[in-house]
Design a protein around this motif. Structure first.
Motif, mmCIF file in Angstrom:
data_model
loop_
_atom_site.group_PDB
_atom_site.id
_atom_site.type_symbol
_atom_site.label_atom_id
_atom_site.label_comp_id
_atom_site.label_asym_id
_atom_site.label_seq_id
_atom_site.Cartn_x
_atom_site.Cartn_y
_atom_site.Cartn_z
ATOM 1 N N ARG A 1 1.935 13.195 -17.411
ATOM 2 C CA ARG A 1 2.974 13.318 -16.838
ATOM 3 C C ARG A 1 3.009 12.619 -15.418
ATOM 4 N N LEU A 2 3.893 11.420 -15.382
ATOM 5 C CA LEU A 2 3.867 10.703 -14.290
ATOM 6 C C LEU A 2 5.047 10.956 -13.477
ATOM 7 N N ASP A 3 4.578 10.632 -11.896
ATOM 8 C CA ASP A 3 5.936 11.181 -11.073
ATOM 9 C C ASP A 3 6.212 9.645 -10.491
ATOM 10 N N TRP A 4 5.332 8.635 -10.488
ATOM 11 C CA TRP A 4 5.649 7.321 -10.360
ATOM 12 C C TRP A 4 5.116 6.296 -11.106
ATOM 13 N N LEU A 5 5.838 5.052 -11.387
ATOM 14 C CA LEU A 5 5.489 3.985 -12.424
ATOM 15 C C LEU A 5 5.540 2.793 -11.446
ATOM 16 N N VAL A 6 4.241 2.053 -11.623
ATOM 17 C CA VAL A 6 4.376 0.670 -10.978
ATOM 18 C C VAL A 6 3.862 -0.125 -11.992
ATOM 19 N N VAL A 7 5.241 -1.215 -12.151
ATOM 20 C CA VAL A 7 4.638 -2.285 -13.055
ATOM 21 C C VAL A 7 3.996 -3.328 -12.303
ATOM 22 N N CYS A 8 2.896 -3.904 -12.789
ATOM 23 C CA CYS A 8 1.944 -4.880 -12.186
ATOM 24 C C CYS A 8 2.077 -6.151 -12.838
ATOM 25 N N GLY A 9 2.895 -7.187 -12.340
ATOM 26 C CA GLY A 9 2.944 -8.510 -12.971
ATOM 27 C C GLY A 9 2.102 -9.702 -12.228
ATOM 28 N N GLY A 10 2.308 -10.734 -12.867
ATOM 29 C CA GLY A 10 1.633 -11.883 -12.249
ATOM 30 C C GLY A 10 1.912 -13.195 -12.674
ATOM 31 N N VAL A 11 1.194 -13.932 -13.466
ATOM 32 C CA VAL A 11 1.600 -15.265 -13.698
ATOM 33 C C VAL A 11 2.576 -15.289 -14.877
ATOM 34 N N GLY B 1 8.501 1.435 -9.600
ATOM 35 C CA GLY B 1 8.208 0.246 -8.818
ATOM 36 C C GLY B 1 7.351 -0.815 -9.419
ATOM 37 N N SER B 2 7.371 -1.898 -8.597
ATOM 38 C CA SER B 2 6.579 -2.870 -9.043
ATOM 39 C C SER B 2 5.842 -3.630 -8.052
ATOM 40 N N VAL B 3 4.841 -4.504 -8.502
ATOM 41 C CA VAL B 3 4.093 -5.295 -7.375
ATOM 42 C C VAL B 3 4.082 -6.625 -7.756
ATOM 43 N N ARG C 1 12.220 -10.334 1.513
ATOM 44 C CA ARG C 1 11.560 -9.268 2.309
ATOM 45 C C ARG C 1 10.159 -9.317 1.636
ATOM 46 N N LEU C 2 9.496 -9.020 2.576
ATOM 47 C CA LEU C 2 8.009 -8.650 1.711
ATOM 48 C C LEU C 2 7.899 -7.546 0.783
ATOM 49 N N PHE C 3 8.786 -6.425 0.829
ATOM 50 C CA PHE C 3 8.991 -5.411 -0.052
ATOM 51 C C PHE C 3 10.077 -4.908 0.256
ATOM 52 N N SER C 4 10.815 -4.094 -0.664
ATOM 53 C CA SER C 4 12.034 -3.368 -0.488
ATOM 54 C C SER C 4 11.675 -2.126 -1.104
ATOM 55 N N ILE C 5 12.585 -0.988 -0.342
ATOM 56 C CA ILE C 5 12.222 0.474 -0.807
ATOM 57 C C ILE C 5 13.769 0.774 -0.851
ATOM 58 N N ASP C 6 14.423 1.199 -1.924
ATOM 59 C CA ASP C 6 15.780 1.526 -2.077
ATOM 60 C C ASP C 6 16.005 2.917 -3.036
ATOM 61 N N ARG C 7 16.222 3.775 -2.287
ATOM 62 C CA ARG C 7 16.186 4.905 -3.177
ATOM 63 C C ARG C 7 15.085 5.421 -3.770
ATOM 64 N N ARG D 1 13.744 3.232 -6.038
ATOM 65 C CA ARG D 1 12.893 1.994 -6.475
ATOM 66 C C ARG D 1 12.225 1.528 -5.393
ATOM 67 N N PHE D 2 10.830 0.926 -5.707
ATOM 68 C CA PHE D 2 10.120 0.100 -4.559
ATOM 69 C C PHE D 2 9.671 -1.004 -5.374
ATOM 70 N N THR D 3 9.648 -2.132 -4.590
ATOM 71 C CA THR D 3 9.238 -3.432 -5.316
ATOM 72 C C THR D 3 8.569 -4.278 -4.309
ATOM 73 N N ALA D 4 7.432 -4.981 -4.380
ATOM 74 C CA ALA D 4 6.686 -5.577 -3.359
ATOM 75 C C ALA D 4 6.458 -7.124 -4.016
ATOM 76 N N SER D 5 6.347 -8.048 -3.057
ATOM 77 C CA SER D 5 6.366 -9.356 -3.545
ATOM 78 C C SER D 5 5.143 -9.835 -4.096
#
Length: 373
Positions: free
Chosen positions: A84-94, A119-121, A161-167, A169-173
């Motif tokens: 049971r997750l409250d947040w999901l963070v997708v971790c990408g790369g190359v 969100g994502s990183v 931007r280094l990161f964005s928090i919009d409602r 959704r959250f995404t970091a560069s």
């Protein structure tokens, strides 16, 4: 250091349930981005003296996955585990395009309705965009992917931007930007004092905000088609304290003053003097936020002949005076450590990396709790 987080809407005498995060690792994810996102959560728990956050590392099939540096990571669970997750963070790369499969997109679209935040990183935002989960949102991604993703997914407002928090959704560069993003999210959830204390523990001089930009290399923007312009900008960057006259800059690269003006207007959409001023003011802002240097010394180090002139230019460009932008140092109150209720009797909850890290922290000399009003 002891900080007791604000309880928000929890019943009187009862601690709120920890927020549970799932970090979904894509093939060739960047390890530094994952660590930058998880470590603030670990320290938040340690300083609060209880589990504010719980996290699991996941892959789609539950199999180990390799980071871009070749390190293999064994996940806690598969994407299809009954977590049971409250947040999901997708971790990408190359090469994020290679990691995005139809099965991943279907899973993201189905799961997002059950989550408080998505969100994502690094380049994980590519998967979110392809799944349609960033349509109508502001979002960030590493600058190397910016041009391509703007073309591919125009319904998202992509920024540098280094990161964005919009409602929700959250995404970091990428790189260390997830650390700043998580500190900002923790500050929203549990107060700025806890966020500042985490930053202090990590010897992190300044928590960067949503207004901070990635420094996209000019050569990436212009390519190799404008070597003279790149050379002029390099000269400007190397001569901040004693600015070079524009006529002299033009002569260094064997162009006329008029040609110099045209180059900047055509490719950078401003005059060379305006661009040079921007470089000097940006350096001044870094010094203001990252050093204790007096404003008069910062003005001199950035090529301004007087403090009033510097303050006037700074206010006109950034909208705030230098003294206000420097900000106030947050005070950390030190109180008694609190007890640590862990994750109950559920074996899956007890295997949480957060619970393990918090348990280990009990024996650390820095372990304590932080009380927030």
């Amino acid at each position: 250091m002891a900080i007791t987080p604000a309880r928000g809407g929890a019943p009187a005498g009862a601690a709120p349930e920890p927020q549970t995060l799932g970090f979904l690792l894509l093939e060739d994810f960047t390890l530094i981005s994952l660590a930058s996102a998880i470590e603030p959560l670990r320290m938040a728990n340690q300083l609060a003296g209880r589990e504010l956050y719980r996290w699991y590392v996941m892959t789609m099939d539950g199999a180990p996955v390799r980071a871009s540096d070749g390190m293999q990571v064994t996940p806690d669970a598969s994407a299809h585990s009954p977590l049971r997750l409250d947040w999901l963070v997708v971790c990408g790369g190359v090469a994020p395009q290679r990691s995005v499969t139809p099965a991943l997109l279907t899973w993201l679209q189905g799961r997002q309705r059950q989550l408080r935040r998505v969100g994502s990183v690094c380049t994980g935002s590519w998967a979110l965009a392809q799944a349609g989960l960033l349509n109508g949102y502001d979002a960030s991604i590493h600058w190397e992917c910016l041009a391509a993703i703007q073309e591919a997914y125009p319904r998202t407002a992509w920024s540098t931007r280094l990161f964005s928090i919009d409602r929700d959704r959250f995404t970091a560069s990428g790189g260390t930007a997830p650390l700043d993003m998580m500190l900002n999210l923790i500050g929203r959830d549990h107060g700025r004092e806890l966020s500042a204390a985490i930053s202090e523990m990590f010897i992190y001089e300044r928590v960067r905000g949503e207004e901070d930009q990635q420094r996209v290399p000019l050569k990436h923007v212009l390519g190799t088609t404008q070597p003279k312009l790149l050379e002029i900008v390099a000269l400007m960057e190397a001569n901040i304290e004693e600015p070079i006259e524009l006529d002299e800059l033009a002569s260094y690269v064997d162009v006329s003053r008029r040609q110099l003006e045209r180059l900047f207007q055509r490719h950078l959409h401003c005059s060379p003097s305006r661009y040079y001023l921007k470089l000097r003011l940006t350096r001044a802002r870094q010094l203001l936020k990252q050093t204790p240097l007096p404003i008069i010394e910062i003005a001199s180090a950035c090529g301004f002949v007087s403090t009033p002139h510097f303050s006037k230019c700074y206010r006109e460009y950034f909208g705030t005076p230098p003294r206000e932008d420097r900000g106030e140092t947050l005070k950390i109150r030190r109180l008694e450590p609190a007890s640590i209720p862990l994750a109950g009797n559920d074996p899956l909850m007890q295997s949480s990396s957060a619970a393990v890290a918090l348990s280990h922290a009990r024996g650390e000399p820095t372990y304590a709790s932080i009380a927030l009003g």
